[in-house]
Write an enzyme that holds these catalytic residues in place. Structure first.
Site, short mmCIF file in Angstrom:
data_model
loop_
_atom_site.label_atom_id
_atom_site.label_comp_id
_atom_site.label_asym_id
_atom_site.label_seq_id
_atom_site.Cartn_x
_atom_site.Cartn_y
_atom_site.Cartn_z
N ASP A 1 0.83 -1.20 0.00
CA ASP A 1 0.00 0.00 0.00
C ASP A 1 0.87 1.25 0.00
O ASP A 1 1.79 1.38 0.81
CB ASP A 1 -0.91 0.03 1.24
CG ASP A 1 -1.70 1.33 1.32
OD1 ASP A 1 -2.65 1.49 0.54
OD2 ASP A 1 -1.34 2.18 2.16
N TYR B 1 2.77 10.02 0.63
CA TYR B 1 3.89 9.43 1.35
C TYR B 1 5.22 9.86 0.73
O TYR B 1 5.60 9.39 -0.35
CB TYR B 1 3.79 7.90 1.36
CG TYR B 1 2.51 7.36 1.98
CD1 TYR B 1 1.74 8.16 2.84
CD2 TYR B 1 2.08 6.08 1.73
CE1 TYR B 1 0.57 7.67 3.40
CE2 TYR B 1 0.92 5.58 2.30
CZ TYR B 1 0.17 6.37 3.13
OH TYR B 1 -0.99 5.89 3.68
N LYS C 1 -3.72 5.93 -3.60
CA LYS C 1 -4.81 6.77 -3.13
C LYS C 1 -4.98 8.02 -4.01
O LYS C 1 -4.05 8.42 -4.71
CB LYS C 1 -4.56 7.16 -1.67
CG LYS C 1 -4.38 5.91 -0.78
CD LYS C 1 -4.06 6.25 0.65
CE LYS C 1 -3.87 4.98 1.46
NZ LYS C 1 -2.59 4.30 1.15
N ILE D 1 1.98 2.92 20.84
CA ILE D 1 1.77 2.49 22.22
C ILE D 1 1.56 0.99 22.35
O ILE D 1 1.99 0.37 23.34
CB ILE D 1 0.59 3.27 22.84
CG1 ILE D 1 0.54 3.04 24.35
CG2 ILE D 1 -0.72 2.92 22.16
CD1 ILE D 1 -0.41 3.96 25.08
N LEU D 2 0.95 0.36 21.35
CA LEU D 2 0.72 -1.08 21.43
C LEU D 2 1.92 -1.89 20.96
O LEU D 2 1.92 -3.12 21.06
CB LEU D 2 -0.53 -1.47 20.63
CG LEU D 2 -1.85 -1.06 21.28
CD1 LEU D 2 -3.03 -1.31 20.35
CD2 LEU D 2 -2.05 -1.79 22.61
N ALA D 3 2.94 -1.21 20.47
CA ALA D 3 4.19 -1.89 20.17
C ALA D 3 5.12 -1.87 21.38
O ALA D 3 5.83 -2.85 21.65
CB ALA D 3 4.88 -1.22 18.98
#
Length: 338
Positions: free
Chosen positions: A51, A56, A82, A247-249
């Site tokens: 993707d 980017y 996109k 934060i979840l890493a």
């Protein structure tokens, strides 16, 4: 690296997709050699969904993706990009074309605020919002040129939140026409808002949506409407932002949650999640990557990587065994909604 159908289309995606924002210099520069090695290594580990987007690295990601995938069999991979932002010389406004319900929208044709977190990108370029029919057609043509491809598999309308009436009135019908012409294989919308995507599914003929950060171990608002609606209508969901920007890493003090400093409450919740996962010998990041795939509407999880080592980390996370008892414990303790 199982391949699954993308909703009602003939396309397939691997359960893990590679997000190509990091190789375009997200937060720090990435060399051409490292960018190529990252994509090559993802291919060697079985990743077949990639993707990218004009935004980017202001075209950098698309150009690097095109070069890295040029020698790969075209039928062997699925690529999404996109529309909704044109890359123009700084100070050059895109013409405002047929803006619908202007009072509800952000200014059209004006450059977007500079994104300072891109490194090593071409200077003097600015993204310009344009969700008009002509703007969407131009955006896709320019992306195909940067990618050096004749078509893209999936075209997403990118972040239409502040331009939603025009995106639905002009961008979506234009993509529907391009899909009918074979210029794109599938069409969708990518956003950080579950509510925006739900409205788009109701009002446009979409094949898929890309949801960032709203179906994670910390944020399950997508269960309220979006995921049931997508499942009922056969619209595939691709989940991104599964770490909620970090934060979840690694839930440590100073970490970010949705690109802002995490509050003490959110940090404590993430650390409690980590403790539950540890009881089952499962790293938190593994649970974070695999969690979205438990919903039948979600076909793929998109994880960004800037190096072969980060690719390995993502592949290892999605292929590691996770006992069903972990999900039961997370539900029983109020961390996830069934």
């Amino acid at each position: 690296m199982q391949r699954v159908a993308l909703g009602r289309t003939d396309l397939e995606v691997t359960r893990l997709g590679l997000g190509l924002a990091p190789i375009a210099g997200l937060y720090s520069a990435v060399s051409e050699e490292q960018a190529r090695a990252t994509i090559d290594h993802a291919w060697s580990r079985g990743v077949r969904y990639f993707d990218t987007a004009p935004l980017y690295g202001y075209g950098h990601s698309e150009r690097r993706a095109g070069r890295a995938l040029a020698d790969r069999p075209r039928a062997e991979f699925t690529l999404s990009t996109k529309v909704g932002r044109l890359l123009r010389a700084a100070g050059e406004d895109a013409p405002a074309r047929g803006v619908t319900e202007r009072s509800e929208e952000a200014p059209q044709g004006a450059p977007e605020a500079a994104q300072e977190f891109w490194s090593g990108v071409e200077q003097g370029i600015a993204p310009v919002f344009d969700f008009s029919a002509a703007g969407v057609a131009s955006s896709l043509a320019e992306s195909l040129d940067r990618l050096n491809l004749s078509h893209v598999d999936i075209a997403f309308i990118h972040d239409p939140d502040d331009h939603l009436p025009q995106a639905l009135a002009e961008a979506a019908p234009t993509l529907e026409r391009l899909r009918a012409e074979g210029r794109v294989g599938a069409i969708g919308v990518g956003a950080n808002s579950a509510e925006v995507l739900a409205r788009c599914i109701r009002e446009a003929d979409l094949d898929c949506v890309l949801l960032a950060g709203r179906y994670t171990l910390l944020d399950q608002v997508a269960l309220d409407e979006l995921l049931p609606l997508a499942q009922a209508r056969g619209v595939a969901v691709i989940a991104a932002g599964v770490f909620n920007s970090g934060i979840l890493a690694d839930p440590r003090p100073g970490v970010t949650y949705n690109y802002e400093p995490a509050t003490a409450e959110i940090l404590a919740r993430a650390q409690a999640l980590r403790e539950v996962c540890a009881r089952f010998d499962v790293p938190l990041r593994t649970a974070a990557v695999q969690f979205p795939l438990r919903h039948p509407a979600v076909v793929s999880v998109l994880v960004g990587a800037r190096s072969p080592a980060e690719v390995d980390d993502a592949v290892d996370a999605i292929t590691a065994p996770v006992p069903a008892a972990l999900w039961t414990a997370l539900a029983d303790e109020g961390f996830i909604r069934e």
